[in-house]
Design an enzyme around this catalytic site. Structure first.
Site, PDB file in Angstrom:
ATOM      1  N   CYS A 131      15.622   6.332  31.890  1.00  0.00           N
ATOM      2  CA  CYS A 131      15.172   4.920  31.916  1.00  0.00           C
ATOM      3  C   CYS A 131      15.890   3.904  31.787  1.00  0.00           C
ATOM      4  O   CYS A 131      15.799   2.716  32.211  1.00  0.00           O
ATOM      5  CB  CYS A 131      14.594   4.558  30.382  1.00  0.00           C
ATOM      6  SG  CYS A 131      12.774   5.470  29.979  1.00  0.00           S
ATOM      7  N   LYS A 196      11.867   2.570  18.689  1.00  0.00           N
ATOM      8  CA  LYS A 196      10.925   4.708  19.847  1.00  0.00           C
ATOM      9  C   LYS A 196      12.032   5.208  18.884  1.00  0.00           C
ATOM     10  O   LYS A 196      12.859   5.112  19.324  1.00  0.00           O
ATOM     11  CB  LYS A 196      11.161   3.207  20.677  1.00  0.00           C
ATOM     12  CG  LYS A 196      10.250   4.301  21.909  1.00  0.00           C
ATOM     13  CD  LYS A 196      10.149   3.335  23.250  1.00  0.00           C
ATOM     14  CE  LYS A 196      10.169   4.573  24.279  1.00  0.00           C
ATOM     15  NZ  LYS A 196       9.876   4.121  25.935  1.00  0.00           N
ATOM     16  N   ARG A 206       3.954  10.805  29.931  1.00  0.00           N
ATOM     17  CA  ARG A 206       4.494  10.745  31.158  1.00  0.00           C
ATOM     18  C   ARG A 206       3.866  11.919  32.364  1.00  0.00           C
ATOM     19  O   ARG A 206       4.269  11.818  33.390  1.00  0.00           O
ATOM     20  CB  ARG A 206       5.666  12.039  30.495  1.00  0.00           C
ATOM     21  CG  ARG A 206       6.953  11.125  29.679  1.00  0.00           C
ATOM     22  CD  ARG A 206       8.182  11.952  28.991  1.00  0.00           C
ATOM     23  NE  ARG A 206       8.519  10.800  28.406  1.00  0.00           N
ATOM     24  CZ  ARG A 206       9.473  11.148  26.846  1.00  0.00           C
ATOM     25  NH1 ARG A 206       9.950  12.808  27.221  1.00  0.00           N
ATOM     26  NH2 ARG A 206       9.564  10.755  26.117  1.00  0.00           N
ATOM     27  N   ARG A 218      15.687  12.310  26.524  1.00  0.00           N
ATOM     28  CA  ARG A 218      15.818  10.786  26.537  1.00  0.00           C
ATOM     29  C   ARG A 218      16.277  10.429  24.592  1.00  0.00           C
ATOM     30  O   ARG A 218      16.570   9.504  24.519  1.00  0.00           O
ATOM     31  CB  ARG A 218      14.508  10.049  26.332  1.00  0.00           C
ATOM     32  CG  ARG A 218      13.584  10.106  26.836  1.00  0.00           C
ATOM     33  CD  ARG A 218      12.813   8.946  27.279  1.00  0.00           C
ATOM     34  NE  ARG A 218      11.860   8.510  27.954  1.00  0.00           N
ATOM     35  CZ  ARG A 218      11.565   8.950  29.771  1.00  0.00           C
ATOM     36  NH1 ARG A 218      13.022   9.086  30.490  1.00  0.00           N
ATOM     37  NH2 ARG A 218      10.360   8.823  30.212  1.00  0.00           N
ATOM     38  N   GLU A 234      17.863  -1.347  14.487  1.00  0.00           N
ATOM     39  CA  GLU A 234      16.979  -1.436  15.743  1.00  0.00           C
ATOM     40  C   GLU A 234      16.563  -2.452  16.025  1.00  0.00           C
ATOM     41  O   GLU A 234      16.494  -3.913  16.566  1.00  0.00           O
ATOM     42  CB  GLU A 234      16.131  -0.472  16.038  1.00  0.00           C
ATOM     43  CG  GLU A 234      17.297   0.312  17.203  1.00  0.00           C
ATOM     44  CD  GLU A 234      18.232   0.390  17.782  1.00  0.00           C
ATOM     45  OE1 GLU A 234      17.785  -0.610  18.954  1.00  0.00           O
ATOM     46  OE2 GLU A 234      18.896   1.454  18.892  1.00  0.00           O
ATOM     47  N   LYS A 249       7.490   2.249  17.620  1.00  0.00           N
ATOM     48  CA  LYS A 249       6.739   3.816  18.466  1.00  0.00           C
ATOM     49  C   LYS A 249       6.996   5.195  18.194  1.00  0.00           C
ATOM     50  O   LYS A 249       8.207   5.170  17.730  1.00  0.00           O
ATOM     51  CB  LYS A 249       6.496   2.884  19.240  1.00  0.00           C
ATOM     52  CG  LYS A 249       6.337   3.940  20.342  1.00  0.00           C
ATOM     53  CD  LYS A 249       6.268   3.825  21.893  1.00  0.00           C
ATOM     54  CE  LYS A 249       5.283   4.781  23.103  1.00  0.00           C
ATOM     55  NZ  LYS A 249       6.184   4.571  24.207  1.00  0.00           N
ATOM     56  N   TYR A 314      -4.740   3.233  23.299  1.00  0.00           N
ATOM     57  CA  TYR A 314      -5.725   3.792  24.222  1.00  0.00           C
ATOM     58  C   TYR A 314      -7.252   3.805  23.206  1.00  0.00           C
ATOM     59  O   TYR A 314      -8.223   3.925  24.290  1.00  0.00           O
ATOM     60  CB  TYR A 314      -5.693   5.263  24.715  1.00  0.00           C
ATOM     61  CG  TYR A 314      -4.011   5.486  25.087  1.00  0.00           C
ATOM     62  CD1 TYR A 314      -3.692   4.910  26.883  1.00  0.00           C
ATOM     63  CD2 TYR A 314      -3.343   5.958  24.323  1.00  0.00           C
ATOM     64  CE1 TYR A 314      -2.556   4.366  27.475  1.00  0.00           C
ATOM     65  CE2 TYR A 314      -1.384   5.339  25.560  1.00  0.00           C
ATOM     66  CZ  TYR A 314      -1.728   4.905  26.175  1.00  0.00           C
ATOM     67  OH  TYR A 314       0.231   5.336  26.249  1.00  0.00           O
TER      68      TYR A 314
HETATM   69  C1  PBG Z   1       8.431   3.982  29.618  1.00  0.00           C
HETATM   70  C2  PBG Z   1       7.144   4.568  28.055  1.00  0.00           C
HETATM   71  C3  PBG Z   1       6.637   5.131  27.490  1.00  0.00           C
HETATM   72  C4  PBG Z   1       5.997   5.223  26.213  1.00  0.00           C
HETATM   73  C5  PBG Z   1       5.971   3.692  26.976  1.00  0.00           C
HETATM   74  N1  PBG Z   1       6.813   3.164  27.980  1.00  0.00           N
HETATM   75  C6  PBG Z   1       7.589   6.919  28.062  1.00  0.00           C
HETATM   76  C7  PBG Z   1       8.680   7.149  27.728  1.00  0.00           C
HETATM   77  O1  PBG Z   1       9.351   6.437  26.725  1.00  0.00           O
HETATM   78  O2  PBG Z   1       8.999   8.728  27.435  1.00  0.00           O
HETATM   79  C8  PBG Z   1       5.075   5.526  26.024  1.00  0.00           C
HETATM   80  C9  PBG Z   1       3.433   5.699  25.545  1.00  0.00           C
HETATM   81  C10 PBG Z   1       2.795   7.320  24.790  1.00  0.00           C
HETATM   82  O3  PBG Z   1       3.105   7.889  25.057  1.00  0.00           O
HETATM   83  O4  PBG Z   1       1.221   6.348  24.391  1.00  0.00           O
HETATM   84  N2  PBG Z   1       9.297   3.924  28.465  1.00  0.00           N
HETATM   85 ZN    ZN Z   2      11.170   4.310  29.990  1.00  0.00          ZN
END
Ligand code: PBG
Ligand code: ZN
Length: 326
Positions: A131, A196, A206, A218, A234, A249, A314
């Protein structure tokens, strides 16, 4: 007072009674519909790990917007898949990047009727899939901030209403707010992916966005699933840096964090019902092991009950199918 004077079942006796007493109602207007736009496609393409979900070509974004609006959904969240990735992730902030093109198309067609949100990150655009930008194997936090700022400004210039930074770099919300204001986009709002977690529930996404890190993971930027107070820090930092809305999230495995966030802060709280949460439900449903509509309704009810004002899901795509499920 206790039994037999108290009988809890009295108020559960009829359908009308249960409906009258229901405290949690999901409204389509509180749902956010994610859309993957793929620069390389001319036809929609199935996402194998997300049955029923597609990568959509630029030409079909209007139809996606229509699907949302027809069901009472007000906003879509755009994810871009560029035709080519490179070392600097330049597709994220290119004037004719895929998100920028999709946004211009949508805004031109729907004006302010449809709210356009866009993910601000580099992982979909950068060749190593992390990222942030990398030097000597390390993610360069502060250098990445510049690019995130640039990305947000180019999205705002294309017409994005709400930018959603998801890179989990320290200071990203402040850097984006500053960059937006400097470019005269003081009305562009920020939905921060604040809490997150480094979650395995992002796996199907992904695959969809072809954004898995090519090495490592990550965990140096996304949160450890065992962190609680860290999530509140955060969120607090992001609010202080100018976030208009904050996010927790994933959703389902982090309902406690959602609930804490809701009771601690006054800003709108958004939950991300992630790709993995979606695929788990779809897989069980396709096997005939659960009643899909009932399960979706129950899961989204639980996310709202825990404290989410809005939910990115979704399942928004078929909201009419499960919304009134009882
Ligand atoms: C990009 C991002 C991700 C998701 C949202 N923005 C993937 C990640 O951080 O690896 C995940 C969304 C999902 O799993 O529905 N950083
Ligand atoms: Zn990312």
């Amino acid at each position: 007072m206790s039994f037999p004077n108290v009988r809890m079942r009295r108020l559960r006796r009829t359908e009308a009674m249960r409906t009258m007493l229901n405290q949690i109602r999901i409204q389509p207007s509180n749902l956010i519909y994610p859309v993957f736009v793929d620069e390389a496609l001319s036809e929609p393409e199935h996402i194998t790990a997300m049955p029923g979900y597609f990568r959509c070509p630029l030409d079909q974004v209007i139809q996606e917007g229509q699907t949302a609006l027809e069901q009472g959904i007000k906003s879509i969240l755009l994810f871009g898949i560029p035709a080519e990735k490179n070392e600097s992730g330049s597709g994220a902030y290119a004037k004719d990047g895929i998100i920028q093109q999709a946004t211009r198309k949508l805004k031109d067609h729907f004006k302010d009727e449809l709210i356009i949100m866009a993910d601000v990150c580099l992982c979909e655009y950068i060749n190593h899939g992390h990222c942030g930008i990398i030097k000597d194997g390390d993610i360069q936090n502060d250098k990445t901030l510049e690019l995130l700022g640039k990305t947000a400004v180019s999205q705002a210039a294309a017409g994005v209403d709400i930018v959603a930074p998801s890179a989990m770099m320290d200071g990203q919300v402040g850097a984006i707010r500053e960059a937006l204001d400097e470019a005269d986009f003081d009305q562009t709002a920020i939905l921060a992916y604040s809490a997150k977690y480094a979650s395995s529930f992002f796996g199907p996404f992904r695959e969809a966005a072809d954004s898995a890190p090519r090495f490592g993971n990550r965990k140096t930027y996304q949160m450890n699933p065992g962190g609680v107070k860290e999530a509140l820090r955060e969120i607090e930092l992001d609010i202080n840096e100018g976030a208009d809305m904050v996010m927790v999230k994933p959703a389902l495995a982090y309902l406690d964090i959602l609930s804490l966030a809701k009771t601690t802060f006054d800003v709108p709280i958004v939950a991300y019902n992630t790709s993995g949460e979606y695929s788990l439900v779809r897989a069980a449903a396709l096997n005939g092991w659960v009643d899909e509509q009932a399960v979706i309704h129950e899961i989204l009810t639980s996310i709202k009950r825990a404290g989410a004002d809005m939910i990115i899901t979704y399942h928004a795509k078929n909201v009419n199918a499960w919304l009134n499920y009882t």
